[in-house]
Design a protein around this motif. Structure first.
Motif, PDB file in Angstrom:
ATOM      1  N   ASP A  54       0.818  -1.225   0.000  1.00  0.00           N
ATOM      2  CA  ASP A  54       0.000   0.000   0.000  1.00  0.00           C
ATOM      3  C   ASP A  54       0.846   1.266   0.000  1.00  0.00           C
ATOM      4  O   ASP A  54       0.628   2.173   0.800  1.00  0.00           O
ATOM      5  N   ASN A  55       1.849   1.294  -0.878  1.00  0.00           N
ATOM      6  CA  ASN A  55       2.686   2.485  -1.082  1.00  0.00           C
ATOM      7  C   ASN A  55       3.685   2.721   0.043  1.00  0.00           C
ATOM      8  O   ASN A  55       4.311   3.771   0.092  1.00  0.00           O
ATOM      9  N   LYS A  56       3.846   1.776   0.964  1.00  0.00           N
ATOM     10  CA  LYS A  56       4.771   1.946   2.087  1.00  0.00           C
ATOM     11  C   LYS A  56       5.817   0.839   2.062  1.00  0.00           C
ATOM     12  O   LYS A  56       5.520  -0.311   1.767  1.00  0.00           O
ATOM     13  N   ILE A  57       7.050   1.197   2.397  1.00  0.00           N
ATOM     14  CA  ILE A  57       8.135   0.221   2.466  1.00  0.00           C
ATOM     15  C   ILE A  57       7.969  -0.623   3.722  1.00  0.00           C
ATOM     16  O   ILE A  57       7.819  -0.085   4.821  1.00  0.00           O
ATOM     17  N   VAL A  58       7.993  -1.953   3.543  1.00  0.00           N
ATOM     18  CA  VAL A  58       7.896  -2.858   4.692  1.00  0.00           C
ATOM     19  C   VAL A  58       9.169  -3.669   4.886  1.00  0.00           C
ATOM     20  O   VAL A  58       9.363  -4.264   5.943  1.00  0.00           O
ATOM     21  N   GLU A  59      10.051  -3.705   3.880  1.00  0.00           N
ATOM     22  CA  GLU A  59      11.299  -4.460   4.004  1.00  0.00           C
ATOM     23  C   GLU A  59      12.306  -3.956   2.979  1.00  0.00           C
ATOM     24  O   GLU A  59      11.939  -3.639   1.847  1.00  0.00           O
ATOM     25  N   VAL A  60      13.583  -3.896   3.378  1.00  0.00           N
ATOM     26  CA  VAL A  60      14.671  -3.528   2.470  1.00  0.00           C
ATOM     27  C   VAL A  60      15.820  -4.499   2.697  1.00  0.00           C
ATOM     28  O   VAL A  60      16.198  -4.773   3.840  1.00  0.00           O
TER      29      VAL A  60
END
Length: 111
Positions: free
Chosen positions: A99-105
């Motif tokens: 939903d347009n948000k970073i959850v993991e990198v």
């Protein structure tokens, strides 16, 4: 003088718009448009899909001018979703969006 300035503005806007158009190809595919944007030398800069209301949708890929991948992305009606990959020099970065948000990198070395 004012009319000349307006004419020059319209002419420059028309020329830049038409130049931009020559570097892209847009084709209707079902309910979407397939979009390909080219560098001046004809190599592909970006390729992906867009909805009829001009939101990026499904897969989208970006390339460096030498043809190497820059980014592989997924959109859902303009929102960043799923797993994206970015390549820069000797690094590959995996970014997971929801939903347009970073959850993991996660950053990886390319061998």
């Amino acid at each position: 003088m004012r009319k000349i300035m307006i004419l020059l503005f319209v002419l420059s806007a028309t020329l830049s718009f038409s130049q931009e158009k020559s570097n892209q190809k847009i084709e209707p595919i079902g309910d979407l448009y397939e979009v390909t944007i080219y560098y001046d030398d004809g190599s592909i800069m970006q390729h992906g899909f867009m909805t009829k209301d001009k939101k990026l949708h499904a897969s989208w890929e970006s390339y460096y001018q030498n043809g190497n991948r820059k980014c592989v992305a997924i959109y859902d009606n303009g929102k960043k979703v799923g797993t994206w990959y970015y390549w820069f020099m000797d690094k590959k970065t995996k970014v997971v969006y929801k939903d347009n948000k970073i959850v993991e990198v996660e950053e990886m070395s390319i061998e």
